[in-house]
Design an enzyme around this catalytic site. Sequence first.
Site, mmCIF file in Angstrom:
data_model
loop_
_atom_site.group_PDB
_atom_site.id
_atom_site.type_symbol
_atom_site.label_atom_id
_atom_site.label_comp_id
_atom_site.label_asym_id
_atom_site.label_seq_id
_atom_site.Cartn_x
_atom_site.Cartn_y
_atom_site.Cartn_z
ATOM 1 N N GLY A 1 0.829 -1.181 0.188
ATOM 2 C CA GLY A 1 0.054 -0.059 -0.059
ATOM 3 C C GLY A 1 0.954 1.419 -0.051
ATOM 4 O O GLY A 1 1.949 1.424 0.546
ATOM 5 N N SER A 2 0.394 2.447 -0.658
ATOM 6 C CA SER A 2 0.975 3.638 -0.781
ATOM 7 C C SER A 2 1.025 4.194 0.812
ATOM 8 O O SER A 2 0.029 3.603 1.830
ATOM 9 C CB SER A 2 0.506 4.715 -1.675
ATOM 10 O OG SER A 2 0.457 4.130 -3.012
ATOM 11 N N GLY A 3 1.625 5.350 1.311
ATOM 12 C CA GLY A 3 1.456 5.750 2.543
ATOM 13 C C GLY A 3 2.813 5.507 3.254
ATOM 14 O O GLY A 3 2.700 6.041 4.565
ATOM 15 N N HIS A 4 3.618 4.592 2.884
ATOM 16 C CA HIS A 4 4.851 3.964 3.548
ATOM 17 C C HIS A 4 5.912 4.833 2.972
ATOM 18 O O HIS A 4 7.118 4.280 3.169
ATOM 19 C CB HIS A 4 4.853 2.506 3.576
ATOM 20 C CG HIS A 4 3.498 2.250 3.909
ATOM 21 N ND1 HIS A 4 3.263 2.130 5.509
ATOM 22 C CD2 HIS A 4 2.838 1.088 3.687
ATOM 23 C CE1 HIS A 4 1.923 1.334 5.518
ATOM 24 N NE2 HIS A 4 1.835 0.825 4.364
ATOM 25 N N ASP B 1 -1.380 -8.485 0.733
ATOM 26 C CA ASP B 1 -0.299 -8.621 -0.026
ATOM 27 C C ASP B 1 -0.009 -10.189 -0.423
ATOM 28 O O ASP B 1 0.189 -10.531 -1.600
ATOM 29 C CB ASP B 1 0.860 -8.177 0.710
ATOM 30 C CG ASP B 1 0.840 -6.697 0.826
ATOM 31 O OD1 ASP B 1 -0.215 -5.968 0.370
ATOM 32 O OD2 ASP B 1 1.923 -6.014 1.290
ATOM 33 N N LYS C 1 5.838 -8.417 1.835
ATOM 34 C CA LYS C 1 5.591 -8.297 3.547
ATOM 35 C C LYS C 1 4.234 -9.231 3.904
ATOM 36 O O LYS C 1 3.534 -9.330 3.022
ATOM 37 C CB LYS C 1 5.268 -6.833 3.862
ATOM 38 C CG LYS C 1 6.159 -5.995 3.418
ATOM 39 C CD LYS C 1 5.836 -4.763 3.812
ATOM 40 C CE LYS C 1 4.626 -4.116 3.203
ATOM 41 N NZ LYS C 1 4.578 -4.094 1.804
ATOM 42 N N HIS D 1 0.151 -0.034 9.539
ATOM 43 C CA HIS D 1 -1.085 0.541 9.140
ATOM 44 C C HIS D 1 -1.896 1.200 10.406
ATOM 45 O O HIS D 1 -3.183 1.276 10.244
ATOM 46 C CB HIS D 1 -1.840 -0.666 8.300
ATOM 47 C CG HIS D 1 -1.079 -1.107 7.311
ATOM 48 N ND1 HIS D 1 -0.429 -2.254 7.472
ATOM 49 C CD2 HIS D 1 -1.000 -0.973 5.866
ATOM 50 C CE1 HIS D 1 0.141 -2.791 6.215
ATOM 51 N NE2 HIS D 1 0.163 -2.011 5.534
#
Length: 357
Positions: free
Chosen positions: A54-57, A110, A105, A219
Amino acid sequence: MKKLINKPEDFVRESLEGMAVAHSDLIKVNFNPAFVYRSDTPVQGKVAIISGGGSGHEPMHAGFVGRGMLDAACPGEVFTSPTPDQMLEAAKQVDGGAGILYIVKNYSGDVMNFEMATELARAEDIRVLNILIDDDVAVKDSLYTQGRRGVGTTILAEKICGAAAEEGYDLLSVANLCRRVNLYGRSMGIALTSCTTPAKGTPIFELGDDDIELGIGIHGEPGRKRTIFKSVDEITEILTRSLIEDTAYTRIVREWDEDKGEWADVELIDPPFVKGDRLLAFVNGMGGTPVSELYLVYRKLAQICQKQGLQIVRNLIGSYITSLEMQGCSITLLKLDDEILRLWDAPVKTPTWRWGI
């Protein structure tokens, strides 16, 4: 909520557009489906390394695409797994004929989507192997996993395996190396605040002014416990002790048996670190923590390791696996052998890390 965005639904795409313009010498971006890839791919005869999430990392994973690291990265929406078609198209783009290693991960979405992508790629005669990273010692299972979460060791594995692929390791050799790096790594994090996703517009969880969450997931998943705020030395002591005393859980891993020519289950219950071990110490910021505070964490971490007879021979300090603007940090310790140390030091040139070139 105050964020530097236009429309929440355009956040990921416009961020990728900015990356593509800023680093056009290193990477290119495909937008439908979305993936970031090395501008010189495919590299014929070289194992290709792909990761994603996911984006945001950021900068994980797109910031680590380049020579000596990832060949491609698949970004999902914020805190959402990428889709199998992203991974498949990325594999087609970067496949140089030597096979693909997916570094995954251990989060349920995922894992499921990468497994589907693997089957799709194999149906098109692309050799693919998946390796899970499950280095988080905080909890045995979480809201999003079966087994431990994959966190800080992920980008260390991407660097080390990327260097091996650059040197010409074959697919099985890179995969077994990735397993070894995962087994040698332990991570745990802490949150001082929540974060706010662009689409939601409110904090993803509530944390009192005097509370901290020990063992937080990237998250915002709950950790081991919520407790009162402590000094940086106390927090670092808790995190570090959790890593070096991690004997509570047995992990079953699969390794390639050269003699039998098949995969074999291996049960690992040994302590992760013993006196005299050489370590890479990684202090990671969660997005909202100043680097000056991360150095306070590293200061205490180094003191503890020295007392335990553990030698920190490489370190990494900065915000490389973030949770948007969350305040907090994580610590990852990776045991080093001669091969892993050499590959860590090998040249790398990505938007985020550049050395030796």
